[in-house]
Design an enzyme around this catalytic site. Structure first.
Site, PDB file in Angstrom:
ATOM      1  N   TYR A  54       1.122  -0.897  -0.546  1.00  0.00           N
ATOM      2  CA  TYR A  54      -0.044   0.409  -0.128  1.00  0.00           C
ATOM      3  C   TYR A  54       0.792   1.163  -0.077  1.00  0.00           C
ATOM      4  CZ  TYR A  54      -5.032  -1.148   0.368  1.00  0.00           C
ATOM      5  OH  TYR A  54      -6.130  -1.292   0.232  1.00  0.00           O
ATOM      6  N   GLU A  56      -0.646   4.693  -0.595  1.00  0.00           N
ATOM      7  CA  GLU A  56      -1.194   6.301  -0.462  1.00  0.00           C
ATOM      8  C   GLU A  56      -0.041   7.107  -0.076  1.00  0.00           C
ATOM      9  OE1 GLU A  56      -2.659   3.568   0.959  1.00  0.00           O
ATOM     10  OE2 GLU A  56      -4.844   3.335   1.176  1.00  0.00           O
ATOM     11  N   ASP A 199      -6.568  13.508 -25.418  1.00  0.00           N
ATOM     12  CA  ASP A 199      -6.997  11.873 -24.763  1.00  0.00           C
ATOM     13  C   ASP A 199      -6.255  10.993 -25.857  1.00  0.00           C
ATOM     14  OD1 ASP A 199      -7.939   9.347 -24.272  1.00  0.00           O
ATOM     15  OD2 ASP A 199      -9.491   9.776 -23.423  1.00  0.00           O
ATOM     16  N   THR A 225      -3.936   5.749 -21.628  1.00  0.00           N
ATOM     17  CA  THR A 225      -3.420   4.505 -20.914  1.00  0.00           C
ATOM     18  C   THR A 225      -2.631   3.854 -21.168  1.00  0.00           C
ATOM     19  OG1 THR A 225      -4.996   3.492 -23.129  1.00  0.00           O
ATOM     20  CG2 THR A 225      -6.396   3.751 -21.517  1.00  0.00           C
ATOM     21  N   LYS A 228      -2.352   0.183 -24.760  1.00  0.00           N
ATOM     22  CA  LYS A 228      -3.453   0.564 -26.309  1.00  0.00           C
ATOM     23  C   LYS A 228      -1.441   0.740 -27.160  1.00  0.00           C
ATOM     24  CE  LYS A 228      -7.144   2.377 -25.271  1.00  0.00           C
ATOM     25  NZ  LYS A 228      -7.813   2.884 -24.015  1.00  0.00           N
ATOM     26  N   ARG A 234      -1.833  -2.624 -18.179  1.00  0.00           N
ATOM     27  CA  ARG A 234      -3.422  -1.991 -18.076  1.00  0.00           C
ATOM     28  C   ARG A 234      -3.448  -0.942 -17.041  1.00  0.00           C
ATOM     29  NH1 ARG A 234      -7.646  -3.299 -20.497  1.00  0.00           N
ATOM     30  NH2 ARG A 234      -6.612  -4.626 -21.668  1.00  0.00           N
TER      31      ARG A 234
END
Ligand code: DSN
Length: 448
Positions: A54, A56, A199, A225, A228, A234
């Protein structure tokens, strides 16, 4: 140790399904333009102990201890993103494209503000203001379209921007085969004082490889992203350009705060590591060749299809994808072509076309592209064979009609699908596709 050896012992069911998916990918042609094949190095980085942590916050500013190495991993990904895209600020934590775009809204708009984006049926994205997405529900969304020739309607963009004074304008698309006119959009956004966000999820790899115009000089924010054309895991990234910081020196901080704590919890550190690996690959000279070959292949494929009488929206492509318009055979034919190509080992997706006469679920087009097959090393010669197979399959299924009645429609589609396994053209194409795939192996190491 053999691939998946532990998984096979521990959970044979999952191992079996993963193996089947590997075989589907290895012996089929992946032509959905938003998909690609990540390298084994990218996948190795994902399958690491980084998934246990973790973290954060951001490097050197975490809420939990034990982040010494995670900080270095994330900083490496950030530094590489800045280098690869030539931007001063990068956030590599968004879980995927939709959360990345959501963070842009949180950073730049208040609920109910007016935004302007590319209409989904015309090739845009859900998050650019479509009515069923948060972006159309919580913001006053204005949508621009493409003209009958398939190119963006810049007059409409100007008119809507001047009349509606949006706070945020999007440029970028999921099913648009032409170069994105960043400069023209920048003139409009600057005139009305809007934030301009590009985008570039679809064309990021082309941008990095120099095969598509770069948005950075023109826009304030870039989202993408990473899985692609960029060929990573991903995930997603949000970048702020020099122009963005000039408009709003706090824009980088606003984006970071929107991602965490605004919208997300702990970042997926294993994905961050894999993004760093993919960006490292994108910095290599081979990636430029790859990006240019994607475009050459898409052009060759579109030309061969058109030569054989297939209608392509806007009569060609500047990038990695094209949209086949099946309306010369009737409306709603995309599903038949998609399913028949799938049975032949060619994966594409049914897609709306501009001024779609049917519905988004039963659209009249098919979207396909070359990023993944170019990763396999295929070139223009192979595109000719693939085009011929697609032409044969379209010819085979084009006379199927889609009933309006839902029950009848389901029956027709079920029967159609059942018939595919014994269809001679489908069987012939399937066997030729497998032969081609064997000549361009994808993950040979995983079959040892
Ligand atoms: N699902 C992506 C695509 O296929 O283009 C967009 O998010």
């Amino acid at each position: 140790m053999r691939w998946l050896e532990r998984l096979r012992k521990n959970d044979p069911k999952v191992a079996d399904l993963v193996t089947k998916e590997l075989q589907r990918q290895e012996f089929g042609l992946e032509m959905i333009p938003s998909e690609n094949y990540a390298s084994l190095a990218v996948m190795e980085a994902m399958g690491t102990v980084l998934t246990n942590k973790y973290s954060e916050g951001y490097p050197e500013r975490r809420y939990y201890g034990g982040n010494e190495f995670i900080d270095m991993v994330e900083q490496l990904a950030i530094d590489r993103a800045k280098e690869v895209f030539g931007v001063p600020h990068a956030n590599v934590q968004p879980y995927s494209g939709t959360p990345a775009n959501q963070a842009v809204y949180v950073a730049t708009c208040n609920l109910g503000d007016t935004i302007l984006g590319h209409s989904l049926p015309d090739g845009g994205h859900l998050t650019h203001g479509w009515k069923t997405s948060f972006s159309g529900m919580f913001y006053k969304s204005m949508q621009y379209h493409v003209k009958p020739d398939g190119y963006l309607d810049l007059d409409e963009v100007k008119r809507l921007a001047r009349d509606e004074r949006p706070k945020l304008i999007w440029i970028g698309a999921s099913a648009y085969a032409r170069e994105l006119p960043f400069e023209e959009f920048a003139a409009v956004a600057d005139e009305v004082g809007a934030y301009l966000a590009a985008d570039i999820a679809h064309v990021a790899g082309l941008v990095v490889g120099g095969a598509h115009k770069h948005p950075a000089p023109y826009v304030h924010i870039v989202t993408t992203t990473t899985h692609k054309t960029l060929r990573g895991p991903r995930g997603a990234m949000i970048m702020v350009t020099e122009k963005g910081l000039k408009k709003d020196p706090e824009l980088g901080n606003k984006i970071d705060k929107a991602v965490f704590p605004g919208l997300q919890g702990g970042p997926h550190d294993h994905t961050t590591a894999a993004i760093a690996v993919a960006l490292g690959e994108a910095l290599k000279p081979e990636f430029k060749e790859y990006a240019h070959q994607i475009v050459k292949n898409a052009r060759a494929l579109a030309e061969e299809l058109m030569k054989n009488g297939v209608k392509i929206v806007s009569n060609g492509t500047d990038n990695h994808l094209m949209l086949i318009d099946l309306t010369p055979f009737g409306k709603g034919k995309g599903v038949f072509v998609q399913d028949a190509l799938d049975a032949s080992g060619i994966t594409v997706n049914k897609n709306t076309i501009p001024a779609e006469p049917s519905s988004p679920f039963y659209p009249s087009g098919v979207r396909l592209g070359t990023p993944a097959i170019t990763t396999r090393g295929m070139k223009e010669k192979e595109m000719k064979s693939i085009a011929r197979w697609i032409v044969d399959i379209i010819g085979e299924v084009k006379s199927n009609e889609l009933p309006e009645d839902r029950v009848k429609r389901n029956e027709v589609l079920e029967k159609f699908k059942q018939g595919l396994s014994s269809n001679r053209t489908v069987k012939r194409v399937r066997s030729e596709v497998v032969q081609l795939c064997k000549r361009f192996p994808l993950y040979p190491e995983l079959f040892k």
